[in-house]
Design an enzyme around this catalytic site. Structure first.
Site, PDB file in Angstrom:
ATOM      1  N   SER A 209      -2.172  31.053  34.432  1.00 14.51           N
ATOM      2  CA  SER A 209      -3.349  31.563  33.750  1.00 14.51           C
ATOM      3  C   SER A 209      -3.022  32.957  33.221  1.00 14.51           C
ATOM      4  O   SER A 209      -2.669  33.850  33.995  1.00 14.51           O
ATOM      5  CB  SER A 209      -4.506  31.619  34.759  1.00 14.51           C
ATOM      6  OG  SER A 209      -5.632  32.250  34.197  1.00 14.51           O
TER       7      SER A 209
ATOM      8  N   LYS B 193      -2.672  28.508  30.409  1.00 13.12           N
ATOM      9  CA  LYS B 193      -4.116  28.714  30.212  1.00 13.12           C
ATOM     10  C   LYS B 193      -4.310  30.127  29.728  1.00 13.12           C
ATOM     11  O   LYS B 193      -3.718  31.057  30.286  1.00 13.12           O
ATOM     12  CB  LYS B 193      -4.828  28.482  31.537  1.00 13.12           C
ATOM     13  CG  LYS B 193      -6.208  29.116  31.691  1.00 13.12           C
ATOM     14  CD  LYS B 193      -6.918  28.547  32.909  1.00 13.12           C
ATOM     15  CE  LYS B 193      -7.703  29.606  33.648  1.00 13.12           C
ATOM     16  NZ  LYS B 193      -8.354  29.064  34.863  1.00 13.12           N
TER      17      LYS B 193
ATOM     18  N   LYS C  79      -7.146  33.159  28.753  1.00 12.60           N
ATOM     19  CA  LYS C  79      -8.522  33.607  28.890  1.00 12.60           C
ATOM     20  C   LYS C  79      -9.042  33.960  27.503  1.00 12.60           C
ATOM     21  O   LYS C  79      -8.325  34.571  26.697  1.00 12.60           O
ATOM     22  CB  LYS C  79      -8.566  34.852  29.784  1.00 12.60           C
ATOM     23  CG  LYS C  79      -8.163  34.571  31.212  1.00 12.60           C
ATOM     24  CD  LYS C  79      -9.208  33.725  31.908  1.00 12.60           C
ATOM     25  CE  LYS C  79      -8.948  33.606  33.393  1.00 12.60           C
ATOM     26  NZ  LYS C  79     -10.014  32.852  34.074  1.00 12.60           N
TER      27      LYS C  79
ATOM     28  N   ASP D 101      -9.898  29.393  28.933  1.00  8.15           N
ATOM     29  CA  ASP D 101     -10.927  29.635  29.958  1.00  8.15           C
ATOM     30  C   ASP D 101     -11.819  30.771  29.494  1.00  8.15           C
ATOM     31  O   ASP D 101     -11.356  31.903  29.306  1.00  8.15           O
ATOM     32  CB  ASP D 101     -10.269  29.985  31.304  1.00  8.15           C
ATOM     33  CG  ASP D 101     -11.277  30.089  32.448  1.00  8.15           C
ATOM     34  OD1 ASP D 101     -12.492  29.944  32.211  1.00  8.15           O
ATOM     35  OD2 ASP D 101     -10.830  30.332  33.589  1.00  8.15           O
TER      36      ASP D 101
ATOM     37  N   GLU E  43     -12.428  25.683  29.543  1.00  7.06           N
ATOM     38  CA  GLU E  43     -13.026  25.855  30.866  1.00  7.06           C
ATOM     39  C   GLU E  43     -14.242  26.779  30.798  1.00  7.06           C
ATOM     40  O   GLU E  43     -14.167  27.856  30.207  1.00  7.06           O
ATOM     41  CB  GLU E  43     -11.946  26.435  31.786  1.00  7.06           C
ATOM     42  CG  GLU E  43     -12.311  26.537  33.247  1.00  7.06           C
ATOM     43  CD  GLU E  43     -11.130  27.059  34.098  1.00  7.06           C
ATOM     44  OE1 GLU E  43      -9.971  26.996  33.636  1.00  7.06           O
ATOM     45  OE2 GLU E  43     -11.379  27.540  35.206  1.00  7.06           O
TER      46      GLU E  43
ATOM     47  N   ASP F  74     -15.785  25.158  36.097  1.00  4.65           N
ATOM     48  CA  ASP F  74     -15.247  25.964  37.197  1.00  4.65           C
ATOM     49  C   ASP F  74     -16.450  26.568  37.940  1.00  4.65           C
ATOM     50  O   ASP F  74     -16.969  25.948  38.892  1.00  4.65           O
ATOM     51  CB  ASP F  74     -14.306  27.045  36.610  1.00  4.65           C
ATOM     52  CG  ASP F  74     -13.795  28.063  37.617  1.00  4.65           C
ATOM     53  OD1 ASP F  74     -14.199  28.019  38.783  1.00  4.65           O
ATOM     54  OD2 ASP F  74     -12.984  28.945  37.240  1.00  4.65           O
TER      55      ASP F  74
ATOM     56  N   LYS G 128     -11.647  24.807  43.192  1.00  2.00           N
ATOM     57  CA  LYS G 128     -11.112  25.933  43.959  1.00  2.00           C
ATOM     58  C   LYS G 128     -11.719  25.817  45.343  1.00  2.00           C
ATOM     59  O   LYS G 128     -12.941  25.936  45.483  1.00  2.00           O
ATOM     60  CB  LYS G 128     -11.549  27.270  43.351  1.00  2.00           C
ATOM     61  CG  LYS G 128     -11.002  27.541  41.969  1.00  2.00           C
ATOM     62  CD  LYS G 128     -11.483  28.882  41.430  1.00  2.00           C
ATOM     63  CE  LYS G 128     -10.963  29.074  40.008  1.00  2.00           C
ATOM     64  NZ  LYS G 128     -11.512  30.272  39.361  1.00  2.00           N
TER      65      LYS G 128
ATOM     66  N   GLY H  65      -7.400  28.837  40.899  1.00  2.00           N
ATOM     67  CA  GLY H  65      -7.007  29.896  41.819  1.00  2.00           C
ATOM     68  C   GLY H  65      -7.871  31.127  41.650  1.00  2.00           C
ATOM     69  O   GLY H  65      -8.598  31.266  40.656  1.00  2.00           O
TER      70      GLY H  65
END
Ligand code: OSB
Ligand code: MG
Length: 369
Positions: A135, A161, A163, A188, A213, A238, A262, A290
């Site tokens: 990520s 991934k 952000k 995400d 996400e 998430d 998670k 995570g």
């Protein structure tokens, strides 16, 4: 097993690289490491709450308070046969899933050590290695982002991934796709958008993304269903999935096609398994997310990732991606095929570096039965 002693430690560890999301920037990780002693067995767990209530309402301080004043007293001096009992014992405490997770994980570690089996097997895991993704936080510039992604791809990660937030989304995804046309890619948003942004988010459909996400509210399940009908790209939830029931509602409403599990967010490994099983029954893929865990929480995440329906690469990266020196020795290291090995020793199967743990401890409290 009788729970003889519980130890809480607030640990602070600097991150090798600041981690920026749509809700903020972290340069240091703070977690509560839980140690439980039962006769001559020792179990470890992690409450990966972080500094402030940005990702969820929990913080290291709320974990400490809820553990010390409400959860520790429930366990201390009691007999535990299976870690599956723990969620029921904690049920009178509403929420505070990260606080619960640290204790529950320590009991799982104890049970696996008592039985002489790796935690992964006790959980029902089947794989001996798990696919690792990475990520990548928001960077200062697109060039910096592309450089970082290039380095992670060279390292062997199986999925990237990134952000996103308004102003760092469509253009950013376009630049990444142009430079890395074939890399398995996902985004995400950490709740940075509203339903009004549906038209804007539809531009993401052209980047062949694995998923986007948590685009909408951290506690939303209804509007995500509306957005999913507008998007070709799969939505992955998430933040919104905090219990098994949330997962069931999301499946019934069509709010997502994928769920990021998670353990810390859902209250531990027992809840993670339940959500895994539910998704498997309904044909939804899951993967393990995570919260920048140290090696202790990471070992739990690796173990749960070995369950069969964790069929997409997780945000379970090697230790050096987060920390210069992890709390475990040896640290998790990426295999050349972009996987992490599932430990084969009993329990979490990794050795806690007790000296380093002590050196990183900011506060410490021990409860004796
Ligand atoms: O939304 O998945 C998230 C880290 C902190 C808080 C929230 C998230 C994340 C990550 C990093 O994406 C996951 C990791 O590498 O541990
Ligand atoms: Mg997320």
């Amino acid at each position: 097993m009788r729970i003889d002693r519980i130890e809480l430690r607030e640990v602070r560890l600097p991150l090798v690289h600041p981690f920026e999301t749509s809700f903020g920037r972290e340069t240091e990780q703070r977690v509560v490491i839980v140690r439980i002693d039962a006769a001559d067995l020792v179990g470890y767990g992690e409450s990966a709450a972080g500094i402030g209530p940005w990702y969820s309402y929990e913080t290291v301080d709320t974990c400490w308070h809820v553990q010390r004043d409400f959860l520790v007293p429930v366990l201390l001096g009691s007999d535990v046969d299976s870690a599956l009992e723990i969620p029921g014992r904690f049920a009178s405490v509403r929420g505070h899933n990260m606080a619960k997770t640290g204790l529950e994980q320590a009991v799982w570690d104890l049970c696996a050590k008592r039985d002489g089996v790796p935690l992964a097997r006790l959980l029902g895991g089947e794989k001996d290695r798990i696919e690792s993704g990475v990520s990548v936080g928001i960077q200062g510039s697109i060039d910096e982002l592309l450089d970082r992604i290039g380095a992670f791809i060279d390292r062997g990660y199986r999925r990237i991934k990134i952000k996103i937030k308004p102003g760092w989304d469509v253009n950013t995804a376009a630049a990444v796709r142009e430079r890395f046309p074939d890399v398995p890619l996902m985004l995400d948003a950490n709740s940075a958008y509203g339903l009004d942004d549906a038209e804007h988010l539809r531009q993401l459909d052209r980047f062949d993304l694995m998923m986007v996400e948590q685009p909408l509210g951290h506690d939303d399940i209804v509007d995500h269903a509306k957005l999913q009908r507008e998007l070709e790209t799969a939505i992955c939830l998430d933040e919104s999935i905090v219990t098994r029931e949330h997962a069931r509602w999301a499946i019934e409403l069509g709010s997502c096609r994928i769920i990021n599990i998670k353990p810390a967010r859902v209250g531990g490994l027992g809840a993670a398994i339940e959500i895994h099983d539910l998704c498997r029954t309904h044909g939804l893929a899951v993967w393990c997310g995570g919260l920048l865990e140290t090696g202790i929480g990471r070992a739990h995440n690796v173990a749960v990732s070995s369950l069969p329906n964790f069929c997409l690469p997780g945000d379970v990266s090697e230790s050096s991606r987060y920390y210069e020196r992890d709390l475990i020795d040896p640290a998790f290291e990426l295999n050349s095929d972009g996987t992490l090995a599932v430990p084969t020793e009993a329990g979490i199967g990794v050795a806690v570096d007790e000296d380093w743990l002590e050196a990183c401890t900011h506060r410490h409290e021990r409860f004796e039965a």
